[in-house]
Enzyme design. Structure first.
Site, short mmCIF file in Angstrom:
data_model
loop_
_atom_site.label_atom_id
_atom_site.label_comp_id
_atom_site.label_asym_id
_atom_site.label_seq_id
_atom_site.Cartn_x
_atom_site.Cartn_y
_atom_site.Cartn_z
NE ARG A 18 70.54 8.75 83.94
CZ ARG A 18 71.16 9.41 84.91
NH1 ARG A 18 72.22 8.87 85.50
NH2 ARG A 18 70.73 10.58 85.32
CE LYS A 322 36.06 -2.68 91.40
NZ LYS A 322 35.41 -2.39 90.14
C1 UD1 Z 1 72.39 14.45 90.61
C2 UD1 Z 1 73.61 15.23 91.14
C3 UD1 Z 1 74.62 14.24 91.68
C4 UD1 Z 1 73.96 13.38 92.75
C5 UD1 Z 1 72.69 12.71 92.24
C6 UD1 Z 1 71.95 12.07 93.39
C7 UD1 Z 1 73.89 17.24 89.78
C8 UD1 Z 1 74.65 17.88 88.71
N1 UD1 Z 1 74.21 15.99 90.08
O1 UD1 Z 1 72.83 13.65 89.51
O2 UD1 Z 1 75.73 14.92 92.24
O3 UD1 Z 1 74.89 12.40 93.20
O4 UD1 Z 1 71.80 13.69 91.65
O5 UD1 Z 1 70.89 11.29 92.96
O6 UD1 Z 1 73.04 17.87 90.37
N2 UD1 Z 1 66.32 17.99 86.74
C9 UD1 Z 1 65.59 19.10 86.39
N3 UD1 Z 1 66.03 19.89 85.38
C10 UD1 Z 1 67.19 19.65 84.71
C11 UD1 Z 1 67.94 18.51 85.09
C12 UD1 Z 1 67.50 17.70 86.11
O7 UD1 Z 1 64.54 19.38 86.97
O8 UD1 Z 1 67.53 20.43 83.80
C13 UD1 Z 1 65.80 17.13 87.82
C14 UD1 Z 1 65.54 15.69 87.36
O9 UD1 Z 1 64.22 15.57 86.90
C15 UD1 Z 1 65.80 14.90 88.62
C16 UD1 Z 1 66.78 15.75 89.41
O10 UD1 Z 1 66.77 17.03 88.83
O11 UD1 Z 1 64.61 14.73 89.39
C17 UD1 Z 1 68.20 15.19 89.38
O12 UD1 Z 1 68.60 15.09 88.00
P1 UD1 Z 1 69.33 13.80 87.48
O13 UD1 Z 1 69.55 13.95 86.02
O14 UD1 Z 1 68.65 12.59 87.95
O15 UD1 Z 1 70.74 13.99 88.22
P2 UD1 Z 1 71.81 12.87 88.53
O16 UD1 Z 1 72.59 12.59 87.29
O17 UD1 Z 1 71.19 11.74 89.21
CA CA Z 2 69.02 11.22 89.76
#
Ligand code: UD1
Ligand code: CA
Length: 410
Positions: A18, A322
Protein backbone atom coordinates in the site's frame (compact mmCIF):
# COMPACT_ATOMS: atom_id res chain seq x y z
CA UNK A 1 7.73 -10.83 44.40
CA UNK A 2 10.24 -9.71 41.80
CA UNK A 3 8.57 -8.27 38.73
CA UNK A 4 8.56 -10.53 35.66
CA UNK A 5 10.70 -9.22 32.81
CA UNK A 6 9.22 -8.00 29.56
CA UNK A 7 10.34 -8.77 26.03
CA UNK A 8 8.97 -7.14 22.89
CA UNK A 9 8.43 -8.58 19.45
CA UNK A 10 8.30 -5.77 16.90
CA UNK A 11 6.75 -6.81 13.61
CA UNK A 12 8.65 -5.25 10.73
CA UNK A 13 8.92 -7.84 7.99
CA UNK A 14 6.09 -6.75 5.73
CA UNK A 15 6.66 -5.47 2.25
CA UNK A 16 3.85 -2.90 2.31
CA UNK A 17 2.23 -2.87 -1.09
CA UNK A 18 0.00 0.00 0.00
CA UNK A 19 2.99 2.34 0.40
CA UNK A 20 4.09 1.66 -3.21
CA UNK A 21 7.77 1.61 -2.29
CA UNK A 22 10.99 -0.26 -2.93
CA UNK A 23 12.14 0.56 0.60
CA UNK A 24 11.22 -1.41 3.71
CA UNK A 25 8.20 0.40 5.12
CA UNK A 26 9.60 0.78 8.61
CA UNK A 27 12.55 2.79 7.28
CA UNK A 28 10.32 5.54 5.92
CA UNK A 29 10.98 8.60 8.04
CA UNK A 30 8.71 10.57 10.30
CA UNK A 31 10.18 13.95 11.26
CA UNK A 32 13.71 12.75 10.55
CA UNK A 33 13.78 9.25 12.00
CA UNK A 34 12.67 5.89 10.62
CA UNK A 35 9.31 4.74 11.96
CA UNK A 36 10.86 1.68 13.53
CA UNK A 37 13.21 3.83 15.65
CA UNK A 38 10.23 5.34 17.47
CA UNK A 39 8.82 1.92 18.27
CA UNK A 40 12.17 0.64 19.52
CA UNK A 41 12.62 3.72 21.71
CA UNK A 42 9.12 3.48 23.15
CA UNK A 43 9.78 -0.17 24.08
CA UNK A 44 13.02 0.78 25.79
CA UNK A 45 11.43 3.69 27.63
CA UNK A 46 8.66 1.37 28.84
CA UNK A 47 11.26 -0.87 30.43
CA UNK A 48 11.37 -3.71 27.91
CA UNK A 49 14.50 -5.77 28.56
CA UNK A 50 14.71 -7.77 25.33
CA UNK A 51 13.85 -6.32 21.94
CA UNK A 52 13.25 -8.73 19.10
CA UNK A 53 12.53 -7.29 15.66
CA UNK A 54 11.11 -9.46 12.90
CA UNK A 55 12.44 -8.53 9.49
CA UNK A 56 12.02 -9.97 6.03
CA UNK A 57 11.55 -7.71 3.06
CA UNK A 58 14.94 -6.01 2.51
CA UNK A 59 16.09 -7.05 5.93
CA UNK A 60 19.72 -6.07 5.33
CA UNK A 61 18.70 -2.45 4.90
CA UNK A 62 16.71 -2.47 8.12
CA UNK A 63 19.45 -4.13 10.14
CA UNK A 64 22.03 -1.76 8.69
CA UNK A 65 19.95 1.26 9.71
CA UNK A 66 20.16 0.08 13.34
CA UNK A 67 23.81 -0.95 13.28
CA UNK A 68 24.43 1.30 16.30
CA UNK A 69 21.89 -0.55 18.43
CA UNK A 70 23.49 -3.95 18.96
CA UNK A 71 21.02 -4.99 21.65
CA UNK A 72 18.23 -5.53 19.08
CA UNK A 73 17.77 -9.21 18.28
CA UNK A 74 16.91 -9.62 14.59
CA UNK A 75 14.78 -12.54 13.53
CA UNK A 76 14.10 -13.30 9.90
CA UNK A 77 10.67 -14.17 8.58
CA UNK A 78 11.50 -15.46 5.13
CA UNK A 79 7.92 -15.51 3.87
CA UNK A 80 5.39 -12.98 5.11
CA UNK A 81 2.48 -15.15 6.08
CA UNK A 82 0.86 -12.73 8.50
CA UNK A 83 1.35 -11.03 11.85
CA UNK A 84 0.77 -14.27 13.77
CA UNK A 85 3.34 -16.06 11.67
CA UNK A 86 5.81 -13.24 12.31
CA UNK A 87 5.42 -13.85 16.05
CA UNK A 88 5.84 -17.62 15.55
CA UNK A 89 9.30 -17.23 14.07
CA UNK A 90 10.47 -15.65 17.35
CA UNK A 91 10.08 -18.87 19.30
CA UNK A 92 13.82 -19.53 19.36
CA UNK A 93 14.70 -15.95 20.32
CA UNK A 94 12.42 -16.42 23.34
CA UNK A 95 13.59 -19.91 24.27
CA UNK A 96 15.58 -18.79 27.30
CA UNK A 97 13.13 -16.07 28.29
CA UNK A 98 10.48 -16.26 30.95
CA UNK A 99 8.10 -13.37 31.41
CA UNK A 100 5.71 -11.20 29.43
CA UNK A 101 5.94 -10.50 25.74
CA UNK A 102 4.71 -7.33 24.14
CA UNK A 103 3.82 -7.81 20.50
CA UNK A 104 3.69 -4.61 18.55
CA UNK A 105 3.70 -3.49 14.91
CA UNK A 106 6.70 -1.58 13.59
CA UNK A 107 4.54 0.83 11.60
CA UNK A 108 3.23 2.77 14.60
CA UNK A 109 5.64 5.66 15.15
CA UNK A 110 3.16 7.58 17.29
CA UNK A 111 2.87 5.09 20.11
CA UNK A 112 3.84 6.55 23.48
CA UNK A 113 5.97 4.76 26.00
CA UNK A 114 3.47 5.80 28.70
CA UNK A 115 0.75 3.83 26.94
CA UNK A 116 2.98 0.79 26.59
CA UNK A 117 3.92 1.08 30.24
CA UNK A 118 0.25 1.22 31.23
CA UNK A 119 -0.40 -1.86 29.11
CA UNK A 120 2.39 -3.82 30.78
CA UNK A 121 1.42 -2.62 34.29
CA UNK A 122 -2.23 -3.52 33.79
CA UNK A 123 -1.22 -6.91 32.45
CA UNK A 124 0.88 -7.61 35.54
CA UNK A 125 -1.59 -6.17 38.07
CA UNK A 126 -4.55 -8.03 36.66
CA UNK A 127 -2.58 -11.18 36.09
CA UNK A 128 -3.83 -11.58 32.53
CA UNK A 129 -3.07 -14.13 29.85
CA UNK A 130 -3.10 -11.29 27.38
CA UNK A 131 -3.85 -7.60 27.68
CA UNK A 132 -4.74 -5.41 24.77
CA UNK A 133 -4.89 -1.62 24.57
CA UNK A 134 -7.57 -0.29 22.23
CA UNK A 135 -8.59 3.04 20.72
CA UNK A 136 -11.90 4.54 19.65
CA UNK A 137 -11.76 6.23 16.27
CA UNK A 138 -14.35 8.39 14.53
CA UNK A 139 -13.31 6.64 11.33
CA UNK A 140 -12.24 3.06 12.05
CA UNK A 141 -11.77 2.10 8.40
CA UNK A 142 -8.87 -0.25 7.81
CA UNK A 143 -8.36 -1.37 11.41
CA UNK A 144 -9.30 -4.61 13.14
CA UNK A 145 -12.48 -4.14 15.18
CA UNK A 146 -12.82 -5.06 18.85
CA UNK A 147 -15.76 -7.38 19.41
CA UNK A 148 -17.14 -7.48 22.95
CA UNK A 149 -20.08 -9.41 24.41
CA UNK A 150 -23.08 -7.74 26.06
CA UNK A 151 -21.16 -7.49 29.34
CA UNK A 152 -18.25 -5.72 27.69
CA UNK A 153 -15.95 -8.75 27.78
CA UNK A 154 -13.58 -9.07 24.87
CA UNK A 155 -14.57 -11.76 22.39
CA UNK A 156 -11.98 -11.19 19.73
CA UNK A 157 -10.66 -8.95 16.97
CA UNK A 158 -12.09 -9.06 13.47
CA UNK A 159 -10.11 -7.67 10.54
CA UNK A 160 -11.90 -5.19 8.33
CA UNK A 161 -11.83 -7.65 5.43
CA UNK A 162 -13.56 -10.29 7.56
CA UNK A 163 -16.14 -7.98 9.20
CA UNK A 164 -19.90 -8.35 8.86
CA UNK A 165 -21.69 -5.07 8.06
CA UNK A 166 -22.61 -4.77 11.71
CA UNK A 167 -19.03 -5.33 12.90
CA UNK A 168 -17.77 -2.76 10.44
CA UNK A 169 -19.75 -0.12 12.39
CA UNK A 170 -17.78 -0.80 15.59
CA UNK A 171 -15.56 2.19 16.34
CA UNK A 172 -13.32 0.53 18.94
CA UNK A 173 -10.25 -0.69 17.08
CA UNK A 174 -7.08 -2.66 17.56
CA UNK A 175 -4.03 -0.41 17.27
CA UNK A 176 -1.95 -3.59 17.83
CA UNK A 177 -0.52 -3.08 21.31
CA UNK A 178 -0.59 -6.44 23.09
CA UNK A 179 1.06 -7.90 26.15
CA UNK A 180 1.06 -11.70 26.43
CA UNK A 181 2.22 -14.19 28.97
CA UNK A 182 5.01 -15.92 27.05
CA UNK A 183 3.86 -19.51 27.54
CA UNK A 184 0.28 -18.75 26.60
CA UNK A 185 1.38 -16.73 23.56
CA UNK A 186 3.37 -19.67 22.23
CA UNK A 187 0.57 -22.14 22.86
CA UNK A 188 -1.98 -19.86 21.17
CA UNK A 189 0.36 -19.36 18.18
CA UNK A 190 0.51 -23.14 17.76
CA UNK A 191 -3.22 -23.15 17.27
CA UNK A 192 -3.52 -20.35 14.70
CA UNK A 193 -5.13 -21.18 11.38
CA UNK A 194 -5.05 -19.04 8.25
CA UNK A 195 -8.82 -19.25 7.81
CA UNK A 196 -9.58 -15.67 6.81
CA UNK A 197 -10.08 -13.72 3.61
CA UNK A 198 -6.33 -13.10 3.20
CA UNK A 199 -5.25 -16.64 4.10
CA UNK A 200 -2.75 -15.35 6.69
CA UNK A 201 -1.91 -16.29 10.27
CA UNK A 202 -3.23 -13.41 12.37
CA UNK A 203 -1.80 -12.52 15.78
CA UNK A 204 -5.25 -11.15 16.54
CA UNK A 205 -6.69 -14.69 16.47
CA UNK A 206 -4.43 -15.61 19.38
CA UNK A 207 -6.61 -13.45 21.63
CA UNK A 208 -9.78 -15.21 20.54
CA UNK A 209 -8.16 -18.59 21.18
CA UNK A 210 -7.19 -17.57 24.72
CA UNK A 211 -10.69 -16.20 25.40
CA UNK A 212 -12.19 -19.49 24.17
CA UNK A 213 -9.94 -21.42 26.52
CA UNK A 214 -11.21 -19.39 29.44
CA UNK A 215 -8.06 -17.38 30.09
CA UNK A 216 -8.13 -13.90 31.47
CA UNK A 217 -8.04 -11.50 28.52
CA UNK A 218 -8.44 -7.80 29.24
CA UNK A 219 -8.86 -4.94 26.77
CA UNK A 220 -8.24 -1.45 28.10
CA UNK A 221 -9.34 1.56 26.07
CA UNK A 222 -6.09 3.39 26.67
CA UNK A 223 -4.78 4.49 23.31
CA UNK A 224 -5.49 8.04 22.17
CA UNK A 225 -6.79 8.25 18.60
CA UNK A 226 -3.57 9.84 17.36
CA UNK A 227 -1.42 7.10 18.88
CA UNK A 228 -3.35 4.47 16.96
CA UNK A 229 -2.26 5.62 13.52
CA UNK A 230 -0.67 2.69 11.73
CA UNK A 231 1.20 3.81 8.64
CA UNK A 232 0.06 1.75 5.68
CA UNK A 233 0.03 4.45 3.00
CA UNK A 234 1.78 7.68 2.08
CA UNK A 235 -1.26 9.59 3.31
CA UNK A 236 -0.94 7.99 6.73
CA UNK A 237 2.80 8.69 6.64
CA UNK A 238 1.96 12.37 6.17
CA UNK A 239 -0.66 12.20 8.95
CA UNK A 240 1.87 10.65 11.31
CA UNK A 241 4.40 13.32 10.34
CA UNK A 242 1.96 16.11 11.12
CA UNK A 243 1.07 14.68 14.52
CA UNK A 244 4.73 14.08 15.37
CA UNK A 245 5.61 17.62 14.26
CA UNK A 246 2.98 18.97 16.66
CA UNK A 247 4.51 16.95 19.47
CA UNK A 248 8.02 18.16 18.68
CA UNK A 249 6.94 21.79 18.55
CA UNK A 250 4.79 21.58 21.71
CA UNK A 251 7.73 20.09 23.50
CA UNK A 252 10.03 22.92 22.34
CA UNK A 253 7.49 25.58 23.28
CA UNK A 254 7.11 24.04 26.74
CA UNK A 255 10.86 24.44 27.06
CA UNK A 256 10.80 28.12 26.24
CA UNK A 257 11.27 28.26 22.47
CA UNK A 258 9.01 30.64 20.52
CA UNK A 259 7.64 29.24 17.29
CA UNK A 260 5.86 32.12 15.61
CA UNK A 261 3.84 30.10 13.10
CA UNK A 262 3.81 26.40 13.99
CA UNK A 263 2.02 25.03 10.90
CA UNK A 264 4.57 26.73 8.65
CA UNK A 265 7.66 25.50 10.48
CA UNK A 266 9.28 22.08 10.31
CA UNK A 267 11.68 20.86 12.96
CA UNK A 268 13.45 17.51 13.04
CA UNK A 269 12.97 15.36 16.13
CA UNK A 270 16.77 15.30 16.53
CA UNK A 271 17.08 19.10 16.74
CA UNK A 272 17.89 20.74 20.08
CA UNK A 273 16.89 24.38 20.60
CA UNK A 274 17.71 26.59 23.58
CA UNK A 275 15.45 28.79 25.65
CA UNK A 276 14.25 32.16 24.30
CA UNK A 277 15.22 31.33 20.76
CA UNK A 278 12.63 32.42 18.21
CA UNK A 279 11.84 30.45 15.07
CA UNK A 280 10.17 32.60 12.39
CA UNK A 281 7.86 31.15 9.73
CA UNK A 282 8.89 28.93 6.84
CA UNK A 283 12.02 27.71 8.54
CA UNK A 284 13.09 24.12 7.93
CA UNK A 285 15.40 22.50 10.45
CA UNK A 286 16.54 19.08 9.32
CA UNK A 287 18.94 16.64 10.95
CA UNK A 288 21.02 16.84 14.11
CA UNK A 289 20.99 20.59 14.51
CA UNK A 290 21.85 22.35 17.77
CA UNK A 291 20.67 25.89 18.42
CA UNK A 292 21.70 27.78 21.55
CA UNK A 293 19.81 30.30 23.64
CA UNK A 294 18.30 33.58 22.37
CA UNK A 295 18.92 32.79 18.72
CA UNK A 296 16.74 34.17 15.96
CA UNK A 297 16.05 31.83 13.05
CA UNK A 298 14.31 32.75 9.79
CA UNK A 299 11.95 33.54 8.28
CA UNK A 300 12.85 31.11 5.47
CA UNK A 301 15.97 29.66 7.07
CA UNK A 302 17.21 26.19 6.10
CA UNK A 303 19.36 24.53 8.74
CA UNK A 304 20.79 21.15 7.83
CA UNK A 305 22.68 18.26 9.39
CA UNK A 306 25.55 19.25 11.63
CA UNK A 307 24.60 22.88 12.13
CA UNK A 308 25.60 24.22 15.54
CA UNK A 309 24.57 27.72 16.56
CA UNK A 310 25.94 29.02 19.84
CA UNK A 311 23.95 31.54 21.91
CA UNK A 312 22.64 34.82 20.45
CA UNK A 313 23.13 33.85 16.82
CA UNK A 314 20.98 35.35 14.08
CA UNK A 315 20.27 33.34 10.94
CA UNK A 316 17.94 35.30 8.72
CA UNK A 317 16.04 35.08 5.51
CA UNK A 318 16.99 32.58 2.77
CA UNK A 319 20.09 31.42 4.56
CA UNK A 320 21.19 27.81 4.40
CA UNK A 321 23.63 26.16 6.78
CA UNK A 322 25.16 22.71 6.72
CA UNK A 323 27.77 21.11 8.93
CA UNK A 324 28.82 24.50 10.26
CA UNK A 325 29.29 26.19 13.60
CA UNK A 326 28.47 29.84 14.27
CA UNK A 327 29.99 31.25 17.46
CA UNK A 328 28.09 33.39 19.99
CA UNK A 329 26.65 36.61 18.64
CA UNK A 330 27.40 35.81 14.99
CA UNK A 331 24.88 37.08 12.45
CA UNK A 332 24.07 35.81 8.97
CA UNK A 333 20.95 37.79 8.25
CA UNK A 334 20.33 37.50 4.54
CA UNK A 335 20.72 35.22 1.53
CA UNK A 336 23.80 33.19 2.46
CA UNK A 337 25.08 29.66 2.06
CA UNK A 338 27.33 28.48 4.87
CA UNK A 339 28.62 24.96 4.37
CA UNK A 340 31.42 23.21 6.29
CA UNK A 341 32.53 26.39 8.01
CA UNK A 342 33.63 26.97 11.55
CA UNK A 343 32.91 30.61 12.36
CA UNK A 344 33.94 32.37 15.56
CA UNK A 345 32.32 34.90 17.87
CA UNK A 346 30.51 38.09 16.75
CA UNK A 347 31.17 37.62 13.05
CA UNK A 348 29.12 39.57 10.55
CA UNK A 349 28.32 37.41 7.57
CA UNK A 350 27.19 39.95 4.96
CA UNK A 351 24.18 39.56 2.72
CA UNK A 352 24.75 37.05 -0.04
CA UNK A 353 27.95 35.55 1.37
CA UNK A 354 28.70 32.14 -0.08
CA UNK A 355 31.04 29.59 1.44
CA UNK A 356 32.22 27.70 -1.59
CA UNK A 357 32.89 24.36 0.06
CA UNK A 358 33.00 21.98 -2.91
CA UNK A 359 35.84 22.09 -5.41
CA UNK A 360 34.30 19.57 -7.76
CA UNK A 361 36.07 16.66 -6.13
CA UNK A 362 35.73 17.03 -2.42
CA UNK A 363 34.17 19.00 0.36
CA UNK A 364 36.56 21.54 1.89
CA UNK A 365 36.46 23.32 5.25
CA UNK A 366 36.67 27.00 6.10
CA UNK A 367 37.65 28.50 9.44
CA UNK A 368 36.80 32.09 10.31
CA UNK A 369 38.10 33.69 13.53
CA UNK A 370 36.33 36.08 15.92
CA UNK A 371 35.06 39.58 15.11
CA UNK A 372 35.51 39.15 11.37
CA UNK A 373 33.49 41.41 9.10
CA UNK A 374 32.51 39.75 5.83
CA UNK A 375 31.17 42.24 3.30
CA UNK A 376 28.12 41.65 1.14
CA UNK A 377 28.38 39.21 -1.72
CA UNK A 378 31.73 37.74 -0.71
CA UNK A 379 32.68 34.27 -1.86
CA UNK A 380 34.93 32.35 0.49
CA UNK A 381 36.57 29.50 -1.38
CA UNK A 382 37.52 26.63 0.93
CA UNK A 383 39.93 25.36 2.13
CA UNK A 384 40.40 28.67 3.80
CA UNK A 385 41.28 30.26 7.12
CA UNK A 386 40.41 33.86 7.97
CA UNK A 387 42.07 35.19 11.10
CA UNK A 388 40.26 37.09 13.85
CA UNK A 389 39.50 40.75 13.35
CA UNK A 390 39.93 40.75 9.55
CA UNK A 391 37.60 42.54 7.19
CA UNK A 392 36.60 41.07 3.85
CA UNK A 393 35.56 43.54 1.16
CA UNK A 394 32.13 43.54 -0.44
CA UNK A 395 32.12 41.28 -3.46
CA UNK A 396 35.52 39.76 -2.66
CA UNK A 397 36.46 36.32 -3.83
CA UNK A 398 38.66 34.99 -1.04
CA UNK A 399 40.85 32.09 -2.06
CA UNK A 400 43.54 29.84 -0.76
CA UNK A 401 44.09 28.68 2.80
CA UNK A 402 45.97 30.70 5.37
CA UNK A 403 45.41 34.08 6.96
CA UNK A 404 48.51 35.42 5.21
CA UNK A 405 46.85 35.13 1.84
CA UNK A 406 43.30 36.46 2.06
CA UNK A 407 42.84 37.70 -1.46
CA UNK A 408 40.33 40.53 -1.39
CA UNK A 409 40.63 41.08 2.33
CA UNK A 410 41.22 44.65 3.40
C1 UD1 B 1 -2.84 -4.97 11.80
C2 UD1 B 1 -3.84 -5.77 12.65
C3 UD1 B 1 -5.11 -4.96 12.81
C4 UD1 B 1 -4.78 -3.61 13.42
C5 UD1 B 1 -3.70 -2.88 12.63
C6 UD1 B 1 -3.23 -1.67 13.41
C7 UD1 B 1 -3.49 -8.14 12.20
C8 UD1 B 1 -3.99 -9.33 11.49
N1 UD1 B 1 -4.15 -7.02 11.99
O1 UD1 B 1 -3.40 -4.80 10.50
O2 UD1 B 1 -6.04 -5.64 13.64
O3 UD1 B 1 -5.96 -2.82 13.49
O4 UD1 B 1 -2.55 -3.73 12.44
O5 UD1 B 1 -2.38 -0.86 12.66
O6 UD1 B 1 -2.55 -8.25 12.95
N2 UD1 B 1 4.19 -7.95 9.36
C9 UD1 B 1 5.21 -8.87 9.44
N3 UD1 B 1 5.06 -10.08 8.84
C10 UD1 B 1 3.92 -10.43 8.18
C11 UD1 B 1 2.88 -9.49 8.12
C12 UD1 B 1 3.03 -8.26 8.72
O7 UD1 B 1 6.25 -8.61 10.04
O8 UD1 B 1 3.86 -11.57 7.66
C13 UD1 B 1 4.39 -6.64 9.99
C14 UD1 B 1 4.29 -5.48 9.00
O9 UD1 B 1 5.56 -5.19 8.46
C15 UD1 B 1 3.75 -4.36 9.86
C16 UD1 B 1 2.98 -5.07 10.96
O10 UD1 B 1 3.36 -6.41 10.93
O11 UD1 B 1 4.80 -3.60 10.45
C17 UD1 B 1 1.47 -4.97 10.78
O12 UD1 B 1 1.15 -5.52 9.49
P1 UD1 B 1 0.14 -4.79 8.53
O13 UD1 B 1 0.06 -5.53 7.26
O14 UD1 B 1 0.44 -3.35 8.46
O15 UD1 B 1 -1.22 -5.04 9.35
P2 UD1 B 1 -2.57 -4.22 9.25
O16 UD1 B 1 -3.30 -4.66 8.04
O17 UD1 B 1 -2.31 -2.79 9.40
CA1 CA C 1 -0.39 -1.54 9.61
Amino acid sequence: MPSRPTAAIILAAGRSTRMVTDMPKVLHEVCGRPMLAYVVDACRAAGVQRIIAVVGYQKEQVIQAFANEPDIIWVEQTEQKGTGHAAMVCREALADFDGNVVVIAGDMPLLRSETLQLLVDTHKKQNCAVTLATAVLANPTGYGRIVRDEYGNLQGIVEESDCTDEQRRITEINPSYYCFDKGLLLSALDQLKPDNVKGEYYITDALHILVQQGHRVVAITAVKAEEAVGVNSRMQLADAGRIMQNRIQSNLMQNGVTIVDPPNTWIDIRAVIGQDSVIYPFSYIHGRVRIGKRCSIGPFAYLREGTVLEDDVVVGVFTELKNSTLGPGTRARHLSYIGDAHIGHRVNVGAGTIFSNFDGRQIQQAVVGDDVYIGNGAILVAPLAVSSGRQIAHGAVVRDGGPQNEGGAT
